[in-house]
Motif scaffolding. Structure first.
Motif, mmCIF file in Angstrom:
data_model
loop_
_atom_site.group_PDB
_atom_site.id
_atom_site.type_symbol
_atom_site.label_atom_id
_atom_site.label_comp_id
_atom_site.label_asym_id
_atom_site.label_seq_id
_atom_site.Cartn_x
_atom_site.Cartn_y
_atom_site.Cartn_z
ATOM 1 N N GLU A 91 0.856 -1.188 0.000
ATOM 2 C CA GLU A 91 0.000 0.000 0.000
ATOM 3 C C GLU A 91 0.892 1.239 0.000
ATOM 4 O OE1 GLU A 91 -2.832 2.409 3.170
ATOM 5 O OE2 GLU A 91 -2.511 0.267 3.481
ATOM 6 N N ILE A 92 0.642 2.114 -0.958
ATOM 7 C CA ILE A 92 1.340 3.402 -0.976
ATOM 8 C C ILE A 92 0.557 4.346 -0.071
ATOM 9 C CG2 ILE A 92 2.090 5.341 -2.406
ATOM 10 C CD1 ILE A 92 3.560 2.773 -3.119
ATOM 11 N N GLN A 93 1.261 5.043 0.794
ATOM 12 C CA GLN A 93 0.636 6.003 1.697
ATOM 13 C C GLN A 93 1.179 7.400 1.410
ATOM 14 O OE1 GLN A 93 1.528 4.252 5.563
ATOM 15 N NE2 GLN A 93 -0.391 3.104 5.486
ATOM 16 N N ARG A 94 0.646 8.386 2.066
ATOM 17 C CA ARG A 94 1.036 9.773 1.790
ATOM 18 C C ARG A 94 2.538 10.004 1.954
ATOM 19 N NH1 ARG A 94 -0.743 15.442 4.592
ATOM 20 N NH2 ARG A 94 0.457 16.730 3.141
ATOM 21 N N PHE A 95 3.117 9.472 3.021
ATOM 22 C CA PHE A 95 4.538 9.713 3.290
ATOM 23 C C PHE A 95 5.373 8.437 3.224
ATOM 24 C CE2 PHE A 95 2.488 13.291 5.592
ATOM 25 C CZ PHE A 95 3.037 14.323 4.850
ATOM 26 N N GLY A 96 4.896 7.431 2.534
ATOM 27 C CA GLY A 96 5.662 6.194 2.437
ATOM 28 C C GLY A 96 4.805 5.053 1.956
ATOM 29 N N PHE A 97 4.988 3.902 2.586
ATOM 30 C CA PHE A 97 4.263 2.721 2.125
ATOM 31 C C PHE A 97 4.297 1.624 3.186
ATOM 32 C CE2 PHE A 97 8.432 3.228 0.100
ATOM 33 C CZ PHE A 97 9.132 2.153 0.615
ATOM 34 N N ILE A 98 3.422 0.647 2.987
ATOM 35 C CA ILE A 98 3.430 -0.569 3.797
ATOM 36 C C ILE A 98 4.150 -1.637 2.978
ATOM 37 C CG2 ILE A 98 2.054 -2.369 4.917
ATOM 38 C CD1 ILE A 98 1.791 0.387 6.258
ATOM 39 N N GLN A 99 5.136 -2.249 3.599
ATOM 40 C CA GLN A 99 5.891 -3.303 2.933
ATOM 41 C C GLN A 99 5.528 -4.632 3.595
ATOM 42 O OE1 GLN A 99 10.270 -3.187 3.274
ATOM 43 N NE2 GLN A 99 10.259 -3.200 1.035
ATOM 44 N N THR A 112 6.471 -20.026 6.119
ATOM 45 C CA THR A 112 6.569 -20.196 7.571
ATOM 46 C C THR A 112 6.264 -18.926 8.340
ATOM 47 O OG1 THR A 112 8.920 -19.629 7.626
ATOM 48 C CG2 THR A 112 8.351 -21.962 7.307
ATOM 49 N N THR A 113 6.459 -17.769 7.685
ATOM 50 C CA THR A 113 6.390 -16.514 8.416
ATOM 51 C C THR A 113 5.919 -15.408 7.495
ATOM 52 O OG1 THR A 113 8.431 -17.307 9.459
ATOM 53 C CG2 THR A 113 7.714 -15.082 10.028
ATOM 54 N N GLU A 114 5.100 -14.501 8.035
ATOM 55 C CA GLU A 114 4.667 -13.320 7.303
ATOM 56 C C GLU A 114 4.862 -12.108 8.196
ATOM 57 O OE1 GLU A 114 1.018 -14.093 4.619
ATOM 58 O OE2 GLU A 114 0.730 -15.308 6.442
ATOM 59 N N GLY A 115 5.055 -10.965 7.583
ATOM 60 C CA GLY A 115 5.221 -9.752 8.365
ATOM 61 C C GLY A 115 4.979 -8.529 7.522
ATOM 62 N N SER A 116 5.049 -7.393 8.180
ATOM 63 C CA SER A 116 4.892 -6.130 7.470
ATOM 64 C C SER A 116 5.655 -5.044 8.212
ATOM 65 C CB SER A 116 3.413 -5.746 7.345
ATOM 66 O OG SER A 116 2.868 -5.502 8.621
ATOM 67 N N GLY A 117 5.904 -3.982 7.487
ATOM 68 C CA GLY A 117 6.558 -2.826 8.072
ATOM 69 C C GLY A 117 5.996 -1.565 7.437
ATOM 70 N N ARG A 118 5.836 -0.541 8.248
ATOM 71 C CA ARG A 118 5.430 0.774 7.730
ATOM 72 C C ARG A 118 6.698 1.572 7.517
ATOM 73 N NH1 ARG A 118 4.025 5.463 10.623
ATOM 74 N NH2 ARG A 118 3.167 7.015 9.217
ATOM 75 N N ILE A 119 6.923 1.959 6.271
ATOM 76 C CA ILE A 119 8.120 2.690 5.891
ATOM 77 C C ILE A 119 7.735 4.135 5.611
ATOM 78 C CG2 ILE A 119 10.071 2.800 4.297
ATOM 79 C CD1 ILE A 119 9.746 0.071 5.837
ATOM 80 N N VAL A 120 8.445 5.059 6.228
ATOM 81 C CA VAL A 120 8.219 6.482 6.024
ATOM 82 C C VAL A 120 9.437 7.041 5.301
ATOM 83 C CG1 VAL A 120 7.948 8.712 7.199
ATOM 84 C CG2 VAL A 120 6.735 6.697 8.050
ATOM 85 N N LEU A 121 9.187 7.925 4.334
ATOM 86 C CA LEU A 121 10.287 8.631 3.674
ATOM 87 C C LEU A 121 10.600 9.872 4.484
ATOM 88 C CD1 LEU A 121 9.239 8.262 -0.050
ATOM 89 C CD2 LEU A 121 10.884 6.907 1.253
ATOM 90 N N ALA A 128 11.933 15.935 8.387
ATOM 91 C CA ALA A 128 10.542 16.075 7.949
ATOM 92 C C ALA A 128 10.160 14.894 7.058
ATOM 93 C CB ALA A 128 10.370 17.384 7.179
ATOM 94 N N LYS A 129 8.904 14.439 7.179
ATOM 95 C CA LYS A 129 8.390 13.406 6.296
ATOM 96 C C LYS A 129 8.252 13.966 4.882
ATOM 97 C CE LYS A 129 4.986 12.507 9.293
ATOM 98 N NZ LYS A 129 3.734 11.909 9.793
ATOM 99 N N VAL A 130 8.445 13.091 3.899
ATOM 100 C CA VAL A 130 8.422 13.491 2.496
ATOM 101 C C VAL A 130 7.517 12.538 1.725
ATOM 102 C CG1 VAL A 130 9.847 13.807 0.435
ATOM 103 C CG2 VAL A 130 10.792 14.343 2.685
ATOM 104 N N GLU A 131 6.757 13.059 0.789
ATOM 105 C CA GLU A 131 5.902 12.221 -0.051
ATOM 106 C C GLU A 131 6.741 11.529 -1.121
ATOM 107 O OE1 GLU A 131 2.329 14.077 -1.517
ATOM 108 O OE2 GLU A 131 2.112 15.250 0.326
#
Length: 146
Positions: A91-99, A112-121, A128-131
């Protein structure tokens, strides 16, 4: 329905193969839960390299930062084994994405395993956060076959 290796390869455009190391085992004779976050990190970095995020940080000061992460343990992993670890953007978000991450055991022939991370630019010069810009979004779409 169980995920096959072909399903895994189709789901994760960036993948790397990692051996399970003896020292990653814990007292319960399976890979320690903390180690999975290192596996995810390796896939995350491989994805960032594939889409050019590290080069951007060097030239502009804008780069990724991990804001949050989670893991779902589906099956224990043991030594010896070789793992496919994959990453994709969900998912692309305003200041980054979900990986999203997945780990596929070659020994078990199973996810065997699943995960996710919220990545901010982040602009590391100003904190400052960047789009995400059009070039990065295009590279992500290209990596993911969209």
């Amino acid at each position: 329905m169980a995920m096959t290796l072909e399903d895994f390869e189709n789901a994760f455009p960036v993948r790397l193969e990692l051996p399970v190391q003896w020292g990653e085992m814990d007292a319960f004779n399976h890979v320690n839960n903390v180690t999975y976050f290192r596996y995810f990190e390796s896939a995350r970095i491989a994805y960032f390299e594939a889409c050019g995020l590290f080069g951007r940080k060097e030239s502009s000061g804008i780069g990724p930062i991990l804001a949050s992460t989670e893991c779902q343990y589906r099956r224990p992993v043991n030594y010896p084994d070789r793992l496919w670890v994959g990453a994709r953007i969900g998912e692309i978000q305003r200041f980054g994405f979900i990986q999203h991450y997945g780990i596929f055991s070659q020994t078990q022939q199973a996810l065997t395993t699943e995960g996710s991370g919220r990545i901010v630019l982040l602009d590391y010069n100003t904190n400052a956060k960047v789009e995400p810009d059009a070039q990065l979004l295009a590279r992500i779409a290209e990596l993911q076959g969209q």
